[in-house]
Design an enzyme around this catalytic site. Sequence first.
Site, PDB file in Angstrom:
ATOM      1  N   CYS A   1       7.973  45.393  88.755  1.00  0.00           N
ATOM      2  CA  CYS A   1       8.572  45.932  89.547  1.00  0.00           C
ATOM      3  C   CYS A   1       9.157  44.946  90.628  1.00  0.00           C
ATOM      4  O   CYS A   1       8.973  43.919  90.677  1.00  0.00           O
ATOM      5  CB  CYS A   1       7.806  47.145  90.125  1.00  0.00           C
ATOM      6  SG  CYS A   1       6.629  46.713  91.422  1.00  0.00           S
TER       7      CYS A   1
ATOM      8  N   ARG B   1       3.721  42.880  87.430  1.00  0.00           N
ATOM      9  CA  ARG B   1       2.469  43.595  87.793  1.00  0.00           C
ATOM     10  C   ARG B   1       1.556  43.742  86.461  1.00  0.00           C
ATOM     11  O   ARG B   1       1.626  44.849  85.768  1.00  0.00           O
ATOM     12  CB  ARG B   1       2.905  45.007  88.167  1.00  0.00           C
ATOM     13  CG  ARG B   1       3.688  44.954  89.547  1.00  0.00           C
ATOM     14  CD  ARG B   1       3.296  45.312  90.748  1.00  0.00           C
ATOM     15  NE  ARG B   1       2.281  46.362  90.940  1.00  0.00           N
ATOM     16  CZ  ARG B   1       2.276  47.223  91.691  1.00  0.00           C
ATOM     17  NH1 ARG B   1       3.524  47.747  92.348  1.00  0.00           N
ATOM     18  NH2 ARG B   1       1.284  48.150  92.324  1.00  0.00           N
TER      19      ARG B   1
ATOM     20  N   ASP C   1       0.431  45.621 101.911  1.00  0.00           N
ATOM     21  CA  ASP C   1       1.341  46.765 102.026  1.00  0.00           C
ATOM     22  C   ASP C   1       1.707  46.973 103.333  1.00  0.00           C
ATOM     23  O   ASP C   1       2.427  47.981 103.834  1.00  0.00           O
ATOM     24  CB  ASP C   1       0.451  48.030 101.680  1.00  0.00           C
ATOM     25  CG  ASP C   1       0.322  48.224 100.133  1.00  0.00           C
ATOM     26  OD1 ASP C   1       0.958  47.571  99.224  1.00  0.00           O
ATOM     27  OD2 ASP C   1      -0.441  49.044  99.739  1.00  0.00           O
TER      28      ASP C   1
ATOM     29  N   LYS D   1      -2.026  57.990 100.294  1.00  0.00           N
ATOM     30  CA  LYS D   1      -1.436  58.430  99.034  1.00  0.00           C
ATOM     31  C   LYS D   1      -2.249  57.377  97.823  1.00  0.00           C
ATOM     32  O   LYS D   1      -2.498  57.975  96.781  1.00  0.00           O
ATOM     33  CB  LYS D   1       0.015  57.837  99.122  1.00  0.00           C
ATOM     34  CG  LYS D   1       0.485  57.386  97.674  1.00  0.00           C
ATOM     35  CD  LYS D   1       1.800  56.429  97.786  1.00  0.00           C
ATOM     36  CE  LYS D   1       1.819  55.074  98.105  1.00  0.00           C
ATOM     37  NZ  LYS D   1       1.708  54.181  96.665  1.00  0.00           N
ATOM     38  N   ASN D   2      -2.711  55.988  98.403  1.00  0.00           N
ATOM     39  CA  ASN D   2      -3.494  55.244  97.386  1.00  0.00           C
ATOM     40  C   ASN D   2      -4.653  55.672  97.011  1.00  0.00           C
ATOM     41  O   ASN D   2      -5.459  55.098  96.173  1.00  0.00           O
ATOM     42  CB  ASN D   2      -3.296  54.035  97.629  1.00  0.00           C
ATOM     43  CG  ASN D   2      -1.818  53.358  97.411  1.00  0.00           C
ATOM     44  OD1 ASN D   2      -0.917  54.052  96.885  1.00  0.00           O
ATOM     45  ND2 ASN D   2      -1.557  52.189  98.052  1.00  0.00           N
TER      46      ASN D   2
ATOM     47  N   ARG E   1       8.549  58.000  98.266  1.00  0.00           N
ATOM     48  CA  ARG E   1       7.394  57.775  97.455  1.00  0.00           C
ATOM     49  C   ARG E   1       6.139  57.834  98.107  1.00  0.00           C
ATOM     50  O   ARG E   1       5.073  58.232  97.510  1.00  0.00           O
ATOM     51  CB  ARG E   1       7.600  56.627  96.670  1.00  0.00           C
ATOM     52  CG  ARG E   1       8.755  56.659  95.396  1.00  0.00           C
ATOM     53  CD  ARG E   1       8.345  55.377  94.844  1.00  0.00           C
ATOM     54  NE  ARG E   1       7.243  54.975  94.605  1.00  0.00           N
ATOM     55  CZ  ARG E   1       6.863  53.715  94.591  1.00  0.00           C
ATOM     56  NH1 ARG E   1       7.532  52.637  94.660  1.00  0.00           N
ATOM     57  NH2 ARG E   1       5.323  53.408  94.436  1.00  0.00           N
TER      58      ARG E   1
END
Length: 439
Positions: free
Chosen positions: A116, A121, A307, A22-23, A399
Amino acid sequence: MDKLLVRSNGPLRGRVTVSGAKNAALPIMAACLLTEEPSTIEGVPPVTDVILMAEILRRLGVEVTVAGDRLAIRPERYTGTATPYDLVSRMRASICVLGPLLAKQGKARVSMPGGCVIGPRPIDLHLKGLQALGATCTVEHGDIVASCPRLQGARVHLSGAFGSSVLATANVMMAATLAQGTTVIEHAACEPEVADLADGLLAMGARIEGHGSPVIRIEGVPRLRGLRYRIIPDRVEAGTLMIAAAIAGGDVTIHGARTEHLGAVMDKLSEAGAQIEKLNGALRVRATAPLRAVEVATLPFPGFPTDLQAQMMALMTVCQGVSVVTEKVYPERFMHVAELNRMGASITREGASAIVRGVERLSGAPVTAPDLRASAALILAGMVAENQTEVSGLEHLDRGYADLEGRLAQLGASIRRVSEADRPSDHDARRAEHGAALV
Ligand code: EPU
């Protein structure tokens, strides 16, 4: 609202293949704004962040079509320069359209992403980098407004209080591909997703050296061509599956897991007592629970990834001894602590660290995922808890993970998604449990 019902079901066994990252996919999708030629990206995971990024591109006038894991991006007619708050507020990674829009269109208006749940951030490094290339950046009515008719290459130092920044490096690198002259990014992020973006940009005709290291050198070119590219496998998903095998025990082979992206994770899991074997194009994880306590500090790549901090903490809750987690990338990223403690874990916070005293067994409970990676941690905890764990807040999971529950179930985990409508009511459940007596 969907929930996952998770139960302990013994060791995991079998093979599983990792999806695309995803990233890596999100900035590479944004990079397609740097050209007017069509692009095709393969290996794109079916997660909601990707769907949102596709929607952002569409609002800018780009045609995006999805077929399986392949995205076709046609920017021929795009003229948009502004991204709306309703989309940006739902996904922080939307900030990475800023650099490409500025470089290609000479201006951009991108809503400021808010804070968030994983902590503040800021975006100062993004702005610092783009300003160094000659852009004027102001914040007006909650939007970042940036402009510059032609960016100029420059030397940019992109280090912040918590080290390098992944998306700031991505933004400045993308902008610099079309700038006049040479840009040198010092203290660049070395994450594999940044290197993958650079490889994608190279395939578009950019001139980049040093990606994957802290100093990236970019020679600007007048134009880029369309991209045909397959993105790298998701190291966070691979790491989550490795930790799943470690927490439940068993023997799991993870295809597509790249050992060069997972060194710190392999090291910590080995230290805890798991056996990790490198195979050709795969990683095999064998473990007999319980494992031993370890100390982990998250750091930018090649350190232990933030993560995977929550998932590793879930493992620590049932390790023998006292583990320590220190979060050096997002010092506030501990929302999962309270939920894990509700499941019988023994975790105390001390500033940016958490002390985790291993317990013999967790106890299943209804829990709510506070963020994406925490949702995976709660699922892993549920896999070794007594009775049933009900994980809600799955919009976070969706997500960033492509069918994590399906992959875990394929390996033998007892995990099932139910929507509120499918769930037996408390009354029905009691009836089922006690038979006719309750009728
Ligand atoms: N930071 C600043 N100023 C900035 C930007 C960042 O001080 O202008 C600080 C942050 O507050 C943080 C540190 O620098 O303390 C690192 O943040 P970074 O900018 O690297 O994070 P990011 O680029 O916004 C990406 C991933 C995150 C991942 C981080 C760190 C994407 C879309 N997001 O975010 O992924 O945690 O890098 O590796 O690539 C996730 O997938 O769950 C996730 C949160």
